[in-house]
Structures are given as structure tokens and as C-alpha cells.
Motif scaffolding. Structure first.
Motif, short mmCIF file in Angstrom:
data_model
loop_
_atom_site.label_atom_id
_atom_site.label_comp_id
_atom_site.label_asym_id
_atom_site.label_seq_id
_atom_site.Cartn_x
_atom_site.Cartn_y
_atom_site.Cartn_z
N LEU A 119 6.38 6.02 0.16
CA LEU A 119 6.26 6.88 -1.01
C LEU A 119 6.74 6.11 -2.24
O LEU A 119 7.59 5.23 -2.14
CB LEU A 119 7.11 8.14 -0.82
CG LEU A 119 6.86 8.92 0.48
CD1 LEU A 119 7.86 10.06 0.61
CD2 LEU A 119 5.44 9.42 0.53
N ALA A 120 6.21 6.47 -3.40
CA ALA A 120 6.59 5.77 -4.63
C ALA A 120 6.68 6.74 -5.79
O ALA A 120 6.08 7.82 -5.77
CB ALA A 120 5.57 4.69 -4.94
N GLN A 121 7.43 6.33 -6.78
CA GLN A 121 7.52 7.06 -8.05
C GLN A 121 7.19 6.07 -9.15
O GLN A 121 7.71 4.97 -9.17
CB GLN A 121 8.94 7.61 -8.24
CG GLN A 121 9.23 8.09 -9.64
CD GLN A 121 8.44 9.33 -10.05
OE1 GLN A 121 8.55 10.35 -9.43
NE2 GLN A 121 7.63 9.21 -11.08
N LYS A 122 6.30 6.46 -10.05
CA LYS A 122 5.90 5.58 -11.15
C LYS A 122 6.74 5.82 -12.39
O LYS A 122 7.31 6.90 -12.57
CB LYS A 122 4.43 5.83 -11.50
CG LYS A 122 3.45 5.41 -10.44
CD LYS A 122 2.03 5.65 -10.91
CE LYS A 122 1.03 5.15 -9.89
NZ LYS A 122 -0.34 5.27 -10.38
N ASN A 123 6.79 4.80 -13.25
CA ASN A 123 7.39 4.89 -14.58
C ASN A 123 8.85 5.35 -14.57
O ASN A 123 9.24 6.21 -15.36
CB ASN A 123 6.56 5.80 -15.49
CG ASN A 123 5.13 5.31 -15.59
OD1 ASN A 123 4.89 4.11 -15.73
ND2 ASN A 123 4.19 6.22 -15.51
N TYR B 123 0.85 -1.18 0.00
CA TYR B 123 0.00 0.00 0.00
C TYR B 123 0.89 1.24 0.00
O TYR B 123 1.67 1.45 0.92
CB TYR B 123 -0.93 0.00 1.21
CG TYR B 123 -1.92 -1.14 1.17
CD1 TYR B 123 -3.06 -1.06 0.40
CD2 TYR B 123 -1.69 -2.30 1.89
CE1 TYR B 123 -3.97 -2.11 0.34
CE2 TYR B 123 -2.59 -3.36 1.84
CZ TYR B 123 -3.72 -3.25 1.07
OH TYR B 123 -4.61 -4.30 1.02
N ILE B 124 0.77 2.04 -1.05
CA ILE B 124 1.55 3.26 -1.19
C ILE B 124 0.75 4.42 -0.60
O ILE B 124 -0.42 4.60 -0.92
CB ILE B 124 1.84 3.55 -2.69
CG1 ILE B 124 2.51 2.35 -3.37
CG2 ILE B 124 2.65 4.82 -2.86
CD1 ILE B 124 3.85 1.97 -2.82
N ASP B 125 1.39 5.18 0.27
CA ASP B 125 0.71 6.33 0.88
C ASP B 125 0.61 7.50 -0.08
O ASP B 125 -0.38 8.23 -0.08
CB ASP B 125 1.44 6.76 2.16
CG ASP B 125 1.35 5.70 3.23
OD1 ASP B 125 0.22 5.35 3.62
OD2 ASP B 125 2.40 5.19 3.66
N PRO C 278 7.17 12.32 -6.93
CA PRO C 278 8.29 12.34 -7.88
C PRO C 278 9.62 12.53 -7.14
O PRO C 278 9.70 13.29 -6.16
CB PRO C 278 7.99 13.56 -8.76
CG PRO C 278 6.51 13.75 -8.63
CD PRO C 278 6.17 13.33 -7.23
N ILE C 279 10.64 11.85 -7.60
CA ILE C 279 11.94 11.88 -6.94
C ILE C 279 12.47 13.31 -6.82
O ILE C 279 13.07 13.67 -5.82
CB ILE C 279 12.94 10.95 -7.67
CG1 ILE C 279 12.55 9.51 -7.39
CG2 ILE C 279 14.37 11.22 -7.23
CD1 ILE C 279 13.39 8.49 -8.10
N TYR C 280 12.22 14.15 -7.81
CA TYR C 280 12.76 15.51 -7.76
C TYR C 280 12.16 16.33 -6.61
O TYR C 280 12.71 17.34 -6.21
CB TYR C 280 12.56 16.25 -9.09
CG TYR C 280 11.13 16.59 -9.44
CD1 TYR C 280 10.54 17.76 -8.95
CD2 TYR C 280 10.38 15.76 -10.25
CE1 TYR C 280 9.23 18.07 -9.27
CE2 TYR C 280 9.07 16.06 -10.56
CZ TYR C 280 8.50 17.22 -10.07
OH TYR C 280 7.19 17.52 -10.38
N GLN C 281 11.03 15.88 -6.05
CA GLN C 281 10.43 16.59 -4.92
C GLN C 281 10.97 16.11 -3.57
O GLN C 281 10.73 16.73 -2.55
CB GLN C 281 8.91 16.43 -4.93
CG GLN C 281 8.24 17.16 -6.04
CD GLN C 281 6.72 17.00 -6.00
OE1 GLN C 281 6.18 16.21 -5.23
NE2 GLN C 281 6.03 17.76 -6.83
N LEU C 282 11.69 15.00 -3.58
CA LEU C 282 12.21 14.44 -2.34
C LEU C 282 13.53 15.12 -1.99
O LEU C 282 14.49 15.08 -2.76
CB LEU C 282 12.43 12.93 -2.50
CG LEU C 282 12.80 12.17 -1.25
CD1 LEU C 282 11.71 12.30 -0.18
CD2 LEU C 282 13.01 10.70 -1.58
N ASP C 283 13.53 15.78 -0.85
CA ASP C 283 14.75 16.45 -0.40
C ASP C 283 14.85 16.34 1.11
O ASP C 283 14.01 15.71 1.76
CB ASP C 283 14.78 17.92 -0.87
CG ASP C 283 13.58 18.72 -0.37
OD1 ASP C 283 12.92 18.31 0.60
OD2 ASP C 283 13.29 19.78 -0.97
#
Length: 139
Positions: free
Chosen positions: A118-122, A85-87, A91-96
């Protein structure tokens, strides 16, 4: 990734508890074979139970209960595949560092407060490096 009951011999028979998976409503399934239990209770994902069994007949009682529960389980192989289950999709660029610090403010994490996932698709993996003794590189 399967429902399970753990039973132990008590003074007056068997006592135990069960834990389930989303596809198996444990309490409903126990209601379908309620006559096997001297006491039971619970909900979709967990239960407690007692089974009357004479000394020396505990294994027979367990086997009868196992057969009844398995015959009524109604589970498919697909039901037993773990679900993640993804909360949130992030996008990775938003992770800081700021996001990581905000997530740490939600701690302590545990059963009632699980760590957010957290997850990032594609994504396209272009390079992967395993660090350690053998330092293997895959591209």
C-alpha cells in the motif's frame, strides 16, 4: 535487476536456468540464439536450458553464449532500475487495526500470494526519529 543465467557442468555439457526482469523477454531472446542450445524452454521471466559442450570446452561455450545474449539484449540502464508495484493507494488516515487484520486474513504470503503493498502519495515528512543505540533525530 538484470537477467541472469546460471549454468553448471553436466554429464553431456551444460545445464542451467535463467531468471529475468520485465524489460527482457527471456524466452524470445533465447529463440534469437536458439542454435546455441541443445534444449531450452521457458517464458518471459524464466527459462531452463542445455548446451552441448565437449569436456574441457565448457568455458568457451559459455563465453560464446554470453556474447550472443549480451549483443541481442537491447536493454538500457533505465530497464534495469527496480520497479515497485503498488497494489493500492491508501491514505494513512484509513489505515487502522481493522485493515491490518483484514490483510492478515489473506495470509500465508509467499511467491504465489505476495504481501499487498500500500502507498500514500504526496506526503510531507516533518519529523523522523531513528531509535536505537545512537538515537539520532532529523527534522
Amino acid at each position: 535487476q538484470r537477467p541472469v543465467f546460471v549454468l553448471t557442468k553436466g554429464e553431456k555439457g551444460l545445464k542451467g536456468s535463467g531468471r529475468s526482469i520485465p524489460a527482457y523477454h527471456m524466452f524470445q531472446k533465447m529463440n534469437e540464439v536458439a542454435f546455441y542450445f541443445s534444449k531450452f524452454g521457458g517464458h518471459a521471466m524464466a527459462a531452463g536450458l542445455s548446451v552441448d559442450a565437449k569436456p574441457g570446452e565448457e568455458e568457451k561455450a559459455i563465453q560464446s553464449l554470453r556474447i550472443a545474449l549480451n549483443e541481442g539484449a537491447g536493454l538500457t540502464e533505465e530497464d534495469c532500475i527496480p520497479t515497485v508495484y503498488i497494489d493500492a493507494v491508501m491514505p494513512i488516515y484509513q489505515l487502522d487495526v481493522r485493515v491490518v487484520q483484514m490483510l492478515e486474513e489473506l495470509a500465508p504470503y509467499g511467491t504465489g500470494n505476495p504481501r499487498p503493498l500500500l502507498a500514500q502519495k504526496n506526503l510531507l515528512l516533518k519529523r523522523c526519529q531513528i531509535l536505537g543505540k545512537n538515537k539520532m533525530l532529523f527534522e
